[in-house]
Design a protein around this motif. Sequence first.
Motif, PDB file in Angstrom:
ATOM      1  N   VAL A 110       0.857  -1.182   0.000  1.00 48.55           N
ATOM      2  CA  VAL A 110       0.000   0.000   0.000  1.00 48.55           C
ATOM      3  C   VAL A 110       0.892   1.230   0.000  1.00 48.55           C
ATOM      4  N   ILE A 111       0.677   2.119  -0.960  1.00 47.02           N
ATOM      5  CA  ILE A 111       1.413   3.380  -0.967  1.00 47.02           C
ATOM      6  C   ILE A 111       0.389   4.493  -0.774  1.00 47.02           C
ATOM      7  N   SER A 112       0.554   5.243   0.304  1.00 48.47           N
ATOM      8  CA  SER A 112      -0.468   6.217   0.631  1.00 48.47           C
ATOM      9  C   SER A 112       0.097   7.622   0.610  1.00 48.47           C
ATOM     10  N   SER A 113      -0.622   8.538  -0.035  1.00 41.30           N
ATOM     11  CA  SER A 113      -0.162   9.932  -0.054  1.00 41.30           C
ATOM     12  C   SER A 113      -1.340  10.874  -0.226  1.00 41.30           C
ATOM     13  N   THR A 114      -2.298  10.800   0.675  1.00 45.99           N
ATOM     14  CA  THR A 114      -3.442  11.699   0.580  1.00 45.99           C
ATOM     15  C   THR A 114      -3.132  12.979   1.348  1.00 45.99           C
ATOM     16  N   GLY A 115      -3.964  13.983   1.154  1.00 51.11           N
ATOM     17  CA  GLY A 115      -3.775  15.234   1.885  1.00 51.11           C
ATOM     18  C   GLY A 115      -4.610  15.267   3.161  1.00 51.11           C
ATOM     19  N   ALA A 116      -5.129  14.115   3.560  1.00 51.18           N
ATOM     20  CA  ALA A 116      -6.044  14.074   4.701  1.00 51.18           C
ATOM     21  C   ALA A 116      -5.331  14.476   5.992  1.00 51.18           C
ATOM     22  N   SER A 117      -6.092  15.078   6.917  1.00 46.63           N
ATOM     23  CA  SER A 117      -5.478  15.491   8.178  1.00 46.63           C
ATOM     24  C   SER A 117      -5.605  14.402   9.244  1.00 46.63           C
TER      25      SER A 117
END
Lengths: 272, 436
Positions: free
Chosen positions: B246-253
Amino acid sequence: MNTIVFFYLAVVVYLMATVLYTVSLVRRRVHPAKHASWTMATAFLFHSLLMFFMWQGRGFTLFATAYDVFLFFAWSLTGFYLLFQLRTKTRVLGISIAPVSLILLLLSSPGVGEPVSIPKILESGLVHVHVLFAIMGEALFLLATLAGIAYLIQDRVLKGKRQRGLFRYLPPLKDLDRINEWALIWGLVFLTVGIIAGMFYARVTWTGSWHLDAKIIWSWVAWVAFAVLVHQRLAIGWTGRRPAIFTCGFFIFLAITFILENFLFTSQHRFF
Amino acid sequence: MNILLVGSNHKTAPLEVRERLAPKEEETPHPLITVKNLPFIREVFFLSTCNRIEVLSVVEEAETAEREIKDWLRNRGGFSLHQAERYLYTYTGEEAIRHLFRVAASLDSLIVGEPQILGQVKDAYRQATEMGTTGTILNRALHSSFRTAKRVRTETGLANHAVSVSYAAVELAKKVFGKLEKKSALLVGAGEMAELAARHLIKNGLSRLILTNRTLSRAQELAVVFGARAIPFQELTSVLTEVDIVISSTGASNYVITTNMITDALRRRRNRLILIIDIAVPRDADPEIGKMDNVYLFDIDDLQDIADENMNMRQVEAQKAELIVEEETVRFMSWLKSLETVPTIIDLREKVEHIMAQEMERAGAWLRSLSETDRKEVAILMQSVIKKILHDPITVLKEGHTEGGEIDFVAALRRFFKLDEKPIPPPRERKDDALS
């Protein structure tokens, strides 16, 4: 004569493989480990020839002394490792296999090339099946343990987020886990065959309460340990760290009890 | 006769200049031919990659040839004489060879140690040989550059380690899974670095990629580019059951991947190993996840650490590589020097005299049975035969010197008489690989 020559050849080549694997680890290059694999295969060839000539010399009664057992144990360990190595490129794991085989071979040295008197009881076909399969089963258990240890080290390295140091080129987790799994499953199969063959033989030949013989009880404990691990893996879905820890734990326990049992109890299994 | 290299790379010229210098598709005549036809140029090799243009040539009048090549490049790139000073660099003789070797060994690359450059040099060389613009010297120089590059790759660890953050992800995936064939990855959110990491994974054999994003349309767009599958963000939890990486890069806080989600996924995936690479800042995955068995979690700092450490290792290795380049340069130059006429004539004479001395030695018993005068006669006879045989080749060699073709003659002669067998030792070659 052949026997002695091949014994020395095997010892020297196992030593070379050990050195090459160590160089590979210390210098952090894969290149020497590749040569080490071929060296290991050569050592296995000499080892096989050594056993062939030894057995030929005494009419193929395979196991007459404890030294024969060491010899065959080391042979099985190396052989299975090389087999697995064909499927997964886990060369660096050889660092743990080569020295073990070397030590076992050295332990067996007093028996090599010596004339033996063979107890009648050990000439039976069933006894051969019993010993061959039981030893191969135990060798697989050791292989599963060594893969387990390598797994635990690699796991620590990755979790610790540190890539530096000696363990940079350890094999991938997945491959180590697979070796552990295969070795456990096949080890159980081999050990089962070995035990059943032994029981058939004992029922026919032995009298008295051989069921309570210390070594037989130990064998059952070992079998149960195997069976539990295989069950947890296949039915419960254990993967990775947990089976690795338990394999190592069981193996150490069995090794210690085996040694104690040999010192403390008399057994109908003692022929040598 | 001299070796001349005029070039321009990412350090000296901006991209738009390099673009103009590069050969256009279907350009006729090919730049190789154009340069070859300039005055005083005997051999040419032309290398063009996105980071550099190199014109390597063997020339007669170094100064004139240099001016000709620079003018040609200047017209092509459309820059002034003044700018040319800055954009172009020139090396001659030994320095030109050293530069070629450094380029081939990837020591002069933007990312030192990147492996593509050698392939590009080889392609360029193939093209030059097809067009017949290289000769004795450049053929040897290029082959030596291949050997240099190979030695650098096998004798040093220059190319072994990932130096970019996105590539560190591949290194980690290989440590966990070994081969990436039959493995799948999930890209959560879209960021440049995450995309790059996905690209690296695919290049390394990853078989399946799934994309998800808060805005599904964005994921769908990317999915087309990658040939991947896009899923709505709500299905994230269920897809965690099947993917390996899994590669994750969201802008979520907040945490997008929580401990509960992973605990649940692990049970459903029967504890199969999972690698989570969290490139987002603030982080997408709860750090507690990293403590769970069979889950390997790395955040951006961890990846940066790996890349930095590998970078340090590379610098150490680069120093070793420079030594190899130096060694090969010296070797090439000594070969080149042997191509001069006079030493070759001396070598040839020595060899023949040596043969004669040996044969006299072998005929010792018979010679001793002759009288003193006869022995002298035999020696004189042999000397004069040798002189006559050698006379013509040596004359042609000396004439060639004035006609400008001496290099080819000398090289041929050296080969015919195997005059180089002693001075150049065979290269040590070893193989080495990356992981396993």
